[in-house]
Design an enzyme around this catalytic site. Structure first.
Site, PDB file in Angstrom:
ATOM      1  N   LYS A  52       3.580  19.059  -6.058  1.00 16.08           N
ATOM      2  CA  LYS A  52       2.806  18.359  -6.504  1.00 16.08           C
ATOM      3  C   LYS A  52       1.498  19.291  -6.252  1.00 16.08           C
ATOM      4  O   LYS A  52       0.668  19.284  -7.531  1.00 16.08           O
ATOM      5  CB  LYS A  52       2.420  17.227  -5.720  1.00 16.08           C
ATOM      6  N   GLN A  96       2.716  10.406   0.514  1.00 19.41           N
ATOM      7  CA  GLN A  96       4.013  10.694   0.179  1.00 19.41           C
ATOM      8  C   GLN A  96       4.998   9.610   1.216  1.00 19.41           C
ATOM      9  O   GLN A  96       4.784   9.532   2.330  1.00 19.41           O
ATOM     10  CB  GLN A  96       4.581  12.212   0.712  1.00 19.41           C
ATOM     11  N   ASP A 119      -0.144   6.696  -7.968  1.00 16.41           N
ATOM     12  CA  ASP A 119       1.285   6.300  -8.097  1.00 16.41           C
ATOM     13  C   ASP A 119       1.549   5.179  -8.658  1.00 16.41           C
ATOM     14  O   ASP A 119       2.762   4.760  -9.054  1.00 16.41           O
ATOM     15  CB  ASP A 119       1.660   6.293  -6.627  1.00 16.41           C
TER      16      ASP A 119
HETATM   17  N1  GUN Z   1       8.777   9.472  -2.620  1.00 15.37           N
HETATM   18  C1  GUN Z   1       9.693   9.753  -3.593  1.00 15.37           C
HETATM   19  N2  GUN Z   1       9.089   9.419  -4.887  1.00 15.37           N
HETATM   20  C2  GUN Z   1       7.807   9.264  -4.509  1.00 15.37           C
HETATM   21  C3  GUN Z   1       6.569   9.120  -5.372  1.00 15.37           C
HETATM   22  O1  GUN Z   1       6.616   8.834  -6.706  1.00 15.37           O
HETATM   23  N3  GUN Z   1       5.420   9.102  -4.949  1.00 15.37           N
HETATM   24  C4  GUN Z   1       5.364   8.939  -3.509  1.00 15.37           C
HETATM   25  N4  GUN Z   1       4.098   9.021  -3.139  1.00 15.37           N
HETATM   26  N5  GUN Z   1       6.288   9.207  -2.744  1.00 15.37           N
HETATM   27  C5  GUN Z   1       7.410   9.170  -3.156  1.00 15.37           C
END
Ligand code: GUN
Length: 291
Positions: A52, A96, A119
């Site tokens: 990311k 995360q 998110d």
């Molecule tokens: N862990 C797995 N998928 C995601 C996501 O889309 N966002 C976040 N923050 N953590 C994750």
């Protein structure tokens, strides 16, 4: 049979985003900034956050990483979230998941300013999605919708079966596809681990979206010939290879289109995170208003 190449689609979307990031910076002096919070040492989470960050930098956005030890307390995390909420140079906040045991995940996610919740996990944002007036769309379902739209796959009137009912993928995906809107208008069924006659239902799908987190869960006998199959899974096999929730080699023989793993939904998920961060920055620069 069409392979839905998420990597290529995401390159197109990211170049659109990069152009807009440059335009925004020149016009307003604002550079979109994503703050990522990584707690603990989970190897998969470290890779995701790293990807990311790299994607942000490649499109000209700023990314800031905040690392906390696995032993961090909920209070420590809430304090960090409070600081990021107050920092006007931060446009998106991403914590995360999964968080280490002992962290109160709901309290932490609920503490994120909904306008920086790129998110789209905050209940206010989920409520807006459910009413068909989204502020942000959640990254993975939004990436899937873009994959369908940009590949010319019609959803209106189609029977979409979503396999899995998670808050991150299954539930918001179903909510989005049932809306009275273009790129949606589908008849949606959600099936999950407690569904009876699961195969009877998956075999009725024109479009199958599989997000159940089990390697090769969806086998060819569960798929109607000619269906479209979207694989959201990322599973690591004992030999170290990555594989999806779909038995790709067998299923690809009978479908009209299928997304691979890797190189399918994953890259699009990150592109949508960038898009949400860009929108937040455009709003901070006074160019648009967020709901
Ligand atoms: N862990 C797995 N998928 C995601 C996501 O889309 N966002 C976040 N923050 N953590 C994750």
């Amino acid at each position: 049979m069409q392979i839905l190449d998420g990597k290529k689609l995401s390159e197109t979307i990211r170049s659109e985003i990069a152009e807009e990031v440059t335009r925004l910076r020149l016009a307003t002096g604002v550079t979109p900034c994503l703050a990522a919070v990584l707690v603990g040492e989970d190897p998969a989470s470290q890779i995701y956050v790293n990807n990311k960050e790299k994607a942000c930098q490649k499109t000209g956005m700023e990314s800031r990483l905040f690392r906390l030890p696995a032993a961090a307390t909920t209070e420590e995390l809430l304090k960090l979230i409070g600081k990021l909420n107050a920092d006007v140079s931060v446009h998106g906040i991403l914590v995360q998941l999964p968080l280490p045991e002992g962290c109160d995940e709901l309290r932490i996610l609920d503490a994120i300013d909904p306008k920086k919740d790129v998110d789209a996990f905050h209940p206010e944002n989920v409520g807006l999605i459910s009413q068909g007036r989204p502020r942000y769309l959640p990254c993975t379902p939004c990436g899937i919708q873009q994959m369908l739209i940009r590949s010319g796959i019609e959803t209106a009137g189609k029977h979409v079966v979503v396999v899995g009912r998670s808050d991150i993928v299954g539930k918001p995906m179903a909510l989005m596809l049932v809306q009275k809107q273009s790129g949606a208008d589908a008849t949606v069924t959600v099936v999950h681990s407690r569904t009876k006659n699961l195969t009877d239902l998956t075999r009725q799908a024109d479009i199958l979206i599989v997000a159940i987190g089990k390697a090769k869960f969806l086998t060819a006998d569960m798929v109607q010939p000619g269906a479209v199959v979207i694989d959201v899974g990322i599973n690591r096999l004992p030999d170290g290879k990555i594989c999806g929730d779909v038995d790709f080699d067998a299923v690809k023989e009978i479908v009209s289109a299928i997304s691979p793993v890797p190189g399918g939904v994953g890259p699009l998920t990150i592109s949508m995170l960038l898009r949400n961060t860009l929108r937040s920055a455009q709003c901070a620069a006074g160019e648009t208003t967020l709901r």
